[in-house]
Design an enzyme around this catalytic site. Structure first.
Site, PDB file in Angstrom:
ATOM      1  N   GLU A 109      47.781  53.815  34.166  1.00 38.50           N
ATOM      2  CA  GLU A 109      47.296  53.517  32.817  1.00 38.50           C
ATOM      3  C   GLU A 109      45.885  54.024  32.603  1.00 38.50           C
ATOM      4  OE1 GLU A 109      49.388  49.242  31.840  1.00 38.50           O
ATOM      5  OE2 GLU A 109      47.495  49.829  30.957  1.00 38.50           O
ATOM      6  N   CYS A 122      38.718  53.792  29.857  1.00 39.48           N
ATOM      7  CA  CYS A 122      38.901  52.951  31.038  1.00 39.48           C
ATOM      8  C   CYS A 122      39.908  53.676  31.930  1.00 39.48           C
ATOM      9  CB  CYS A 122      39.398  51.578  30.602  1.00 39.48           C
ATOM     10  SG  CYS A 122      39.766  50.508  31.990  1.00 39.48           S
ATOM     11  N   CYS A 129      47.114  48.265  43.032  1.00 38.12           N
ATOM     12  CA  CYS A 129      45.871  47.813  43.673  1.00 38.12           C
ATOM     13  C   CYS A 129      46.219  46.879  44.825  1.00 38.12           C
ATOM     14  CB  CYS A 129      44.989  47.079  42.661  1.00 38.12           C
ATOM     15  SG  CYS A 129      43.386  46.604  43.344  1.00 38.12           S
ATOM     16  N   CYS A 133      43.550  40.091  43.487  1.00 36.52           N
ATOM     17  CA  CYS A 133      42.742  39.030  42.863  1.00 36.52           C
ATOM     18  C   CYS A 133      43.711  38.151  42.066  1.00 36.52           C
ATOM     19  CB  CYS A 133      41.679  39.625  41.947  1.00 36.52           C
ATOM     20  SG  CYS A 133      40.523  40.706  42.805  1.00 36.52           S
ATOM     21  N   CYS A 136      44.426  38.756  38.167  1.00 37.13           N
ATOM     22  CA  CYS A 136      44.581  40.128  37.665  1.00 37.13           C
ATOM     23  C   CYS A 136      46.018  40.621  37.771  1.00 37.13           C
ATOM     24  CB  CYS A 136      43.651  41.049  38.457  1.00 37.13           C
ATOM     25  SG  CYS A 136      43.760  42.777  37.950  1.00 37.13           S
ATOM     26  N   CYS A 348      40.960  44.083  30.073  1.00 37.67           N
ATOM     27  CA  CYS A 348      40.627  43.906  31.494  1.00 37.67           C
ATOM     28  C   CYS A 348      41.639  43.005  32.167  1.00 37.67           C
ATOM     29  CB  CYS A 348      39.279  43.202  31.653  1.00 37.67           C
ATOM     30  SG  CYS A 348      37.902  44.166  31.153  1.00 37.67           S
TER      31      CYS A 348
HETATM   32  N1  SAH Z   1      38.837  46.773  41.154  1.00 37.81           N
HETATM   33  C1  SAH Z   1      37.706  46.823  40.276  1.00 37.81           C
HETATM   34  C2  SAH Z   1      38.110  47.143  38.844  1.00 37.81           C
HETATM   35  C3  SAH Z   1      38.947  46.055  38.263  1.00 37.81           C
HETATM   36  S1  SAH Z   1      39.141  45.836  36.539  1.00 37.81           S
HETATM   37  C4  SAH Z   1      36.975  45.498  40.323  1.00 37.81           C
HETATM   38  O1  SAH Z   1      37.497  44.546  40.892  1.00 37.81           O
HETATM   39  O2  SAH Z   1      35.860  45.421  39.815  1.00 37.81           O
HETATM   40  C5  SAH Z   1      37.615  45.473  35.826  1.00 37.81           C
HETATM   41  C6  SAH Z   1      37.241  43.995  35.668  1.00 37.81           C
HETATM   42  O3  SAH Z   1      38.250  43.200  35.035  1.00 37.81           O
HETATM   43  C7  SAH Z   1      36.957  43.337  37.012  1.00 37.81           C
HETATM   44  O4  SAH Z   1      35.747  42.641  36.933  1.00 37.81           O
HETATM   45  C8  SAH Z   1      38.116  42.393  37.139  1.00 37.81           C
HETATM   46  O5  SAH Z   1      37.859  41.331  38.007  1.00 37.81           O
HETATM   47  C9  SAH Z   1      38.312  41.965  35.696  1.00 37.81           C
HETATM   48  N2  SAH Z   1      39.587  41.282  35.460  1.00 37.81           N
HETATM   49  C10 SAH Z   1      40.701  41.306  36.226  1.00 37.81           C
HETATM   50  N3  SAH Z   1      41.664  40.523  35.701  1.00 37.81           N
HETATM   51  C11 SAH Z   1      41.134  40.000  34.566  1.00 37.81           C
HETATM   52  C12 SAH Z   1      41.655  39.125  33.565  1.00 37.81           C
HETATM   53  N4  SAH Z   1      42.906  38.657  33.601  1.00 37.81           N
HETATM   54  N5  SAH Z   1      40.846  38.798  32.538  1.00 37.81           N
HETATM   55  C13 SAH Z   1      39.573  39.301  32.457  1.00 37.81           C
HETATM   56  N6  SAH Z   1      39.046  40.128  33.371  1.00 37.81           N
HETATM   57  C14 SAH Z   1      39.813  40.477  34.415  1.00 37.81           C
END
Ligand code: SAH
Length: 356
Positions: A109, A122, A129, A133, A136, A348
């Site tokens: 994406e 983005c 991944c 987390c 996510c 995000c």
């Molecule tokens: N792997 C990288 C990029 C991830 S996406 C990282 O962890 O930073 C970018 C941001 O979106 C990260 O801060 C991630 O933690 C956040 N994110 C992930 N899931 C989310 C959600 N459901 N709501 C809001 N932010 C989220």
């Protein structure tokens, strides 16, 4: 993806080693010039090639009409490295989500986010991944592979061409953990800066933190923006929501961030997702402020964007404002990121490797 230098690999490949030819996208003007010369072409063809792949949207060498036909017919096995559009959807706020199909059929994406005079892309750095987390969506779908530098650069060009507007900013916040793919990510960032023409300060790498990798990134002395997904003020809470943080204490992560600031002279952004009742209490804000006191940093609060698999809640505006006020009272620079593209599942944390 091969990391063999372009000229060496293409020359050694000619027929039987075809799969190891790296795509041209991501290569610098110097590399492209060396390659056209190795093909028996005049050096000015390198500049033409550079212009066509980065600024004129060439998708294959056959498209480059200024090249001699006889040569174009010979290099049909050399790929520029462009993806094909699998699916496109536009959210009511004009954010556009793209599902792009790669040469091996994998889907990733990218998201185009227009605002005033800016166009932010983005970008994904991996297929899926491995970080898992808890909040996510990307991690829920598992992990396939790293993206090559061409596949990263392609996403930016795809959005730029679709919007017919120059991309002003790139955030590596799509699928994947960029610091698990450091070599290709750094090569792609350099290319976006030098070849596509986006200022380094307008390129943001977001990472959850991988031991030693922030320190290594600093050694490249880039002027990009580093964003670190901190999400909690202490180790206990952090590892509850980010299981991969267990072997990497928050103190060690922050020590590496301090080194990054010292080496690059750039302040770090700390991303902090707000999960109602989990990490958004006043005591969490106070603890965060204490931890970041004196640190050249900026906190970016991200109210949680809902995903199917877990039942976290986004705090209401009052709670968000309260958290922000506490940080401000403690002299911590803070902003709130109200994610765009929610309705298209493009915000995000909502990105996946499949159509939703
Ligand atoms: N792997 C990288 C990029 C991830 S996406 C990282 O962890 O930073 C970018 C941001 O979106 C990260 O801060 C991630 O933690 C956040 N994110 C992930 N899931 C989310 C959600 N459901 N709501 C809001 N932010 C989220």
């Amino acid at each position: 993806m091969s990391t063999v230098p372009l000229v060496a690999s293409i020359n050694s490949s000619n027929s039987e080693l075809c799969e190891s030819i790296p795509p041209l996208l991501g290569a610098s003007l110097t590399e492209l010039t060396a390659w056209v010369q190795s093909q028996g072409q005049a050096s000015y063809r390198g500049k033409q090639l550079h212009d066509w792949i980065y600024h004129k949207g060439a998708r294959s060498l056959a498209d480059i009409s200024v090249f001699p036909k006889s040569w174009r017919e010979k290099v049909t096995d050399v790929s520029i490295g462009r993806s094909s559009l699998h699916y496109r959807s536009v959210a009511p706020d004009d954010t556009v989500k793209y599902l792009l199909k790669l040469a091996d059929g994998e889907i990733i994406e990218a998201v185009g986010i227009p605002s005033d005079k800016r166009l932010t892309v983005c970008v994904s750095t991996q297929v899926g991944c491995p970080m898992a987390c808890d909040f996510c969506a990307t991690g829920k779908g598992g992990y396939k592979r790293n993206l090559g530098r061409a596949e990263i650069v392609d996403q930016v060009l795809t959005v730029q061409e679709d919007f017919q507007q120059r991309v002003s900013n790139v955030v590596l916040m799509g699928l994947g953990e960029p610091l698990l793919n450091t070599e290709n990510v750094i090569a792609a960032l350099k290319c976006l800066n030098q070849d596509v023409g986006i200022g380094q300060r307008s390129l943001t790498l977001s990472t959850v933190g991988i031991r030693d990798r922030i320190r290594q990134l600093a050694q490249h002395h880039l002027q990009i923006t580093l964003a670190v997904s901190l999400h909690a003020p202490n180790q206990n809470l952090r590892e509850q929501i980010i299981p991969s943080a267990k072997p990497y204490p928050i103190e060690d992560l922050l020590a590496e961030c301090r080194e990054y600031v010292e080496i690059t002279g750039r302040r770090v952004t700390f991303e902090y997702i707000l999960l109602a009742g989990v990490n958004d209490l006043p005591e969490h804000a106070l603890e965060l402020a204490k931890r970041l006191r004196g640190f050249q940093s900026h906190v970016n609060l991200i109210p949680y964007n809902p995903i199917e698999e877990v039942d976290y809640k986004r705090p209401n505006r009052e709670r968000i404002q309260n958290f922000m006020n506490i940080l401000q009272q403690q002299n911590i620079a803070v902003s709130v990121r109200y994610s765009r593209g929610l309705e298209a599942d493009a915000a995000c944390g909502q990105l996946r490797t499949s159509k939703k």
